[in-house]
Every structure is written in structure tokens, then in C-alpha cells.
Design a protein around this motif. Sequence first.
Motif, PDB file in Angstrom:
ATOM      1  N   ARG A   3       0.816  -1.216   0.000  1.00  0.00           N
ATOM      2  CA  ARG A   3       0.000   0.000   0.000  1.00  0.00           C
ATOM      3  C   ARG A   3       0.855   1.275   0.000  1.00  0.00           C
ATOM      4  O   ARG A   3       0.360   2.340  -0.374  1.00  0.00           O
ATOM      5  CB  ARG A   3      -0.941  -0.008   1.204  1.00  0.00           C
ATOM      6  CG  ARG A   3      -1.997  -1.105   1.113  1.00  0.00           C
ATOM      7  CD  ARG A   3      -2.686  -1.349   2.431  1.00  0.00           C
ATOM      8  NE  ARG A   3      -3.497  -0.227   2.869  1.00  0.00           N
ATOM      9  CZ  ARG A   3      -4.083  -0.163   4.063  1.00  0.00           C
ATOM     10  NH1 ARG A   3      -3.938  -1.162   4.929  1.00  0.00           N
ATOM     11  NH2 ARG A   3      -4.809   0.887   4.386  1.00  0.00           N
ATOM     12  N   VAL A   4       2.108   1.179   0.410  1.00  0.00           N
ATOM     13  CA  VAL A   4       3.003   2.347   0.377  1.00  0.00           C
ATOM     14  C   VAL A   4       4.341   1.975  -0.277  1.00  0.00           C
ATOM     15  O   VAL A   4       5.378   2.546   0.041  1.00  0.00           O
ATOM     16  CB  VAL A   4       3.224   2.931   1.787  1.00  0.00           C
ATOM     17  CG1 VAL A   4       1.991   3.660   2.273  1.00  0.00           C
ATOM     18  CG2 VAL A   4       3.611   1.852   2.799  1.00  0.00           C
ATOM     19  N   THR A   5       4.307   1.040  -1.200  1.00  0.00           N
ATOM     20  CA  THR A   5       5.524   0.622  -1.897  1.00  0.00           C
ATOM     21  C   THR A   5       6.184   1.809  -2.587  1.00  0.00           C
ATOM     22  O   THR A   5       5.522   2.606  -3.256  1.00  0.00           O
ATOM     23  CB  THR A   5       5.196  -0.463  -2.931  1.00  0.00           C
ATOM     24  OG1 THR A   5       4.728  -1.625  -2.242  1.00  0.00           O
ATOM     25  CG2 THR A   5       6.430  -0.826  -3.745  1.00  0.00           C
ATOM     26  N   GLY A   6       7.493   1.927  -2.409  1.00  0.00           N
ATOM     27  CA  GLY A   6       8.263   2.981  -3.051  1.00  0.00           C
ATOM     28  C   GLY A   6       8.339   4.274  -2.277  1.00  0.00           C
ATOM     29  O   GLY A   6       9.087   5.183  -2.659  1.00  0.00           O
ATOM     30  N   LEU A   7       7.607   4.389  -1.175  1.00  0.00           N
ATOM     31  CA  LEU A   7       7.644   5.604  -0.372  1.00  0.00           C
ATOM     32  C   LEU A   7       8.751   5.512   0.664  1.00  0.00           C
ATOM     33  O   LEU A   7       9.163   4.430   1.075  1.00  0.00           O
ATOM     34  CB  LEU A   7       6.301   5.837   0.316  1.00  0.00           C
ATOM     35  CG  LEU A   7       5.075   5.958  -0.594  1.00  0.00           C
ATOM     36  CD1 LEU A   7       3.844   6.337   0.217  1.00  0.00           C
ATOM     37  CD2 LEU A   7       5.317   6.967  -1.715  1.00  0.00           C
ATOM     38  N   VAL A   8       9.231   6.665   1.076  1.00  0.00           N
ATOM     39  CA  VAL A   8      10.256   6.761   2.122  1.00  0.00           C
ATOM     40  C   VAL A   8       9.639   7.493   3.301  1.00  0.00           C
ATOM     41  O   VAL A   8       9.145   8.626   3.156  1.00  0.00           O
ATOM     42  CB  VAL A   8      11.504   7.520   1.621  1.00  0.00           C
ATOM     43  CG1 VAL A   8      12.527   7.666   2.739  1.00  0.00           C
ATOM     44  CG2 VAL A   8      12.112   6.794   0.424  1.00  0.00           C
ATOM     45  N   ALA A   9       9.646   6.847   4.460  1.00  0.00           N
ATOM     46  CA  ALA A   9       8.968   7.390   5.640  1.00  0.00           C
ATOM     47  C   ALA A   9       9.949   7.628   6.773  1.00  0.00           C
ATOM     48  O   ALA A   9      10.850   6.822   7.010  1.00  0.00           O
ATOM     49  CB  ALA A   9       7.881   6.431   6.108  1.00  0.00           C
ATOM     50  N   VAL A  10       9.742   8.733   7.474  1.00  0.00           N
ATOM     51  CA  VAL A  10      10.441   9.014   8.725  1.00  0.00           C
ATOM     52  C   VAL A  10       9.408   8.970   9.842  1.00  0.00           C
ATOM     53  O   VAL A  10       8.390   9.665   9.772  1.00  0.00           O
ATOM     54  CB  VAL A  10      11.138  10.397   8.701  1.00  0.00           C
ATOM     55  CG1 VAL A  10      11.726  10.727  10.073  1.00  0.00           C
ATOM     56  CG2 VAL A  10      12.225  10.429   7.634  1.00  0.00           C
ATOM     57  N   VAL A  11       9.663   8.149  10.856  1.00  0.00           N
ATOM     58  CA  VAL A  11       8.745   7.999  11.986  1.00  0.00           C
ATOM     59  C   VAL A  11       9.478   8.413  13.252  1.00  0.00           C
ATOM     60  O   VAL A  11      10.440   7.760  13.660  1.00  0.00           O
ATOM     61  CB  VAL A  11       8.250   6.541  12.124  1.00  0.00           C
ATOM     62  CG1 VAL A  11       7.272   6.433  13.297  1.00  0.00           C
ATOM     63  CG2 VAL A  11       7.598   6.065  10.834  1.00  0.00           C
ATOM     64  N   THR A  12       9.043   9.505  13.879  1.00  0.00           N
ATOM     65  CA  THR A  12       9.695   9.932  15.114  1.00  0.00           C
ATOM     66  C   THR A  12       9.074   9.205  16.309  1.00  0.00           C
ATOM     67  O   THR A  12       7.939   8.737  16.252  1.00  0.00           O
ATOM     68  CB  THR A  12       9.584  11.451  15.316  1.00  0.00           C
ATOM     69  OG1 THR A  12       8.228  11.804  15.645  1.00  0.00           O
ATOM     70  CG2 THR A  12      10.022  12.202  14.064  1.00  0.00           C
ATOM     71  N   GLY A  13       9.857   9.114  17.365  1.00  0.00           N
ATOM     72  CA  GLY A  13       9.403   8.297  18.485  1.00  0.00           C
ATOM     73  C   GLY A  13       9.227   6.856  18.052  1.00  0.00           C
ATOM     74  O   GLY A  13       8.380   6.123  18.572  1.00  0.00           O
ATOM     75  N   GLY A  14      10.043   6.437  17.092  1.00  0.00           N
ATOM     76  CA  GLY A  14       9.866   5.136  16.474  1.00  0.00           C
ATOM     77  C   GLY A  14      10.362   3.968  17.295  1.00  0.00           C
ATOM     78  O   GLY A  14      10.197   2.815  16.884  1.00  0.00           O
ATOM     79  N   ALA A  15      10.946   4.237  18.458  1.00  0.00           N
ATOM     80  CA  ALA A  15      11.547   3.172  19.249  1.00  0.00           C
ATOM     81  C   ALA A  15      10.555   2.399  20.097  1.00  0.00           C
ATOM     82  O   ALA A  15      10.912   1.379  20.681  1.00  0.00           O
ATOM     83  CB  ALA A  15      12.653   3.737  20.143  1.00  0.00           C
ATOM     84  N   GLY A  16       9.315   2.864  20.201  1.00  0.00           N
ATOM     85  CA  GLY A  16       8.375   2.157  21.060  1.00  0.00           C
ATOM     86  C   GLY A  16       6.945   2.561  20.790  1.00  0.00           C
ATOM     87  O   GLY A  16       6.672   3.543  20.082  1.00  0.00           O
ATOM     88  N   GLY A  17       6.022   1.807  21.361  1.00  0.00           N
ATOM     89  CA  GLY A  17       4.606   2.147  21.325  1.00  0.00           C
ATOM     90  C   GLY A  17       4.065   2.341  19.923  1.00  0.00           C
ATOM     91  O   GLY A  17       4.296   1.528  19.018  1.00  0.00           O
ATOM     92  N   ILE A  18       3.331   3.427  19.727  1.00  0.00           N
ATOM     93  CA  ILE A  18       2.716   3.714  18.435  1.00  0.00           C
ATOM     94  C   ILE A  18       3.769   3.886  17.347  1.00  0.00           C
ATOM     95  O   ILE A  18       3.579   3.443  16.213  1.00  0.00           O
ATOM     96  CB  ILE A  18       1.827   4.964  18.542  1.00  0.00           C
ATOM     97  CG1 ILE A  18       0.615   4.668  19.439  1.00  0.00           C
ATOM     98  CG2 ILE A  18       1.364   5.441  17.168  1.00  0.00           C
ATOM     99  CD1 ILE A  18      -0.193   5.897  19.815  1.00  0.00           C
TER     100      ILE A  18
END
Length: 243
Positions: A3-18
Motif C-alpha cells: 500500500r506504500v511501496t516505493g515511499l520513504v517514511a520518517v517515523v519519530t518516536g519510532g523506538a516504542g509504542g505507536i
Amino acid sequence: MGRVTGLVAVVTGGAGGIGAATSRRLHAEGAAVVVADVRADRGRAVADPLGDGAAFVPLDVTDADAWTACVAEAEERFGPVSVLVNNAGVVHGGPLAELSEADYRRVVDVDQVGVFLGMRAVVPSMRRAGGGSIVNVSSIGGMVSFPNVLGYVAAKWAVRGMTKAAAQELAADGIRVNSVHPGLVETDMTPPDTPAAAQVRTQPIARLGRPEEIADLVLFLASDESSYCTGSEFVADGGFTTR
């Protein structure tokens, strides 16, 4: 899948939870994911098992230079950023009369200023990508109020307004901006054995949410399935705000 093939994502607070659940979900659906957090060991523990197409990058969301470096590393590894999930957050509890200026400012710096810095940092990269989606994780604390968490409520309401303003400004660049408002979700911030968690007993779906349920909503907003959505609030709270 995809569903998001080819996209580049940055997720903050990515170490836990949501944040961790979101990083895994986006990666499973084809995105290259930067897991960004101040907690290096936990961040690597999320990113490393994902293998190719995932990387941990240290990020203090209150540091503008760190944001610049994070986006640059994401571009160097995977290409221009097309998804930003502003998820990092902190909370400090206590009565207003006893709340220190330092504690208030710390919550606002992470929960509000960090969102501003992230949106500002990623816009040039998203323009290079030809557009993108910014998902700002607010809270039902940005829809209603709660006592004893003044800084948190202030910041989360601000994120709601910032989302709308940015959505108006960035639409011409093909960048959509929406906010997600989780209710009581079982994470380190809301363990199941706390008075706050007990509030779920009075909501229609009488349980804590799961991080994966919020990640599914973020995935929708990151994907083209939400191509007509911008400047809006998406609430996932088990019906808490219907009361």
C-alpha cells in the motif's frame, strides 16, 4: 501488501509504542522506513529486524540541526522523504499550581515545537519527491481537555491547529497534512494498571487501544487511499470523545 511501496517514511518516536508499530506497519506495506528516536538501543531493536529498507537514525525532535541531519540521511539511504509521522511525545503530570516552567516548556518543546521543526525540515525533500503525506500524532487531549496535564493538552491542541495551517499552505506542493488523535492506548505512557487507563471502562469500546490499531490509521493517511484527505482530524479512541 504494497500500500506504500516505493515511499520513504520518517517515523519519530519510532523506538516504542505507536511509533514502533507504525514503523513495522509501513515497512510491511513496502515503505523504506527511518526509525528516528533519542533511544538508540530501542530504536535499533525496532529497525534492525526489519532488514533492508529500514534504518535507525538518532533524532532529538527539539533540535533543528538534528532534523536536518535526519532528513539528509534518509535521502542518502533511500531517496526523498514522502511520509513524515510526527509521533514523538512526552507528558508531565501534576497540578497547574505546582507545574514548573521548565517542565511545561519541555513538554511543549517536544510535543509542539518538534512537530513544527519536523514539518519544516521535510518540506524540501517532499517537494523533490513530488509530494507527500505528513501525519501529526496529536491526541484526544487535542480535542478535549484533561486536568493535571496542562502542557500536554496545550501542545496537542496546538498540533491540531498547526496541521490545518500547514495543510492549507502545502497543498500546492502535493503535500497532505492530517492529524491523528489516539485515545487511551496501551504504551509506556499509559500502562494498563494506572488511573488514566481505568477511564476506558466508561467508553463504548471498554478497553485500551493497541498501538497496531493506530498504526493502521497512520498507514491509511500515508497511502494514496487518503488522497482527498488533508487538514483533518482522525480520531481513534474507542468512543471516548462521544461521552
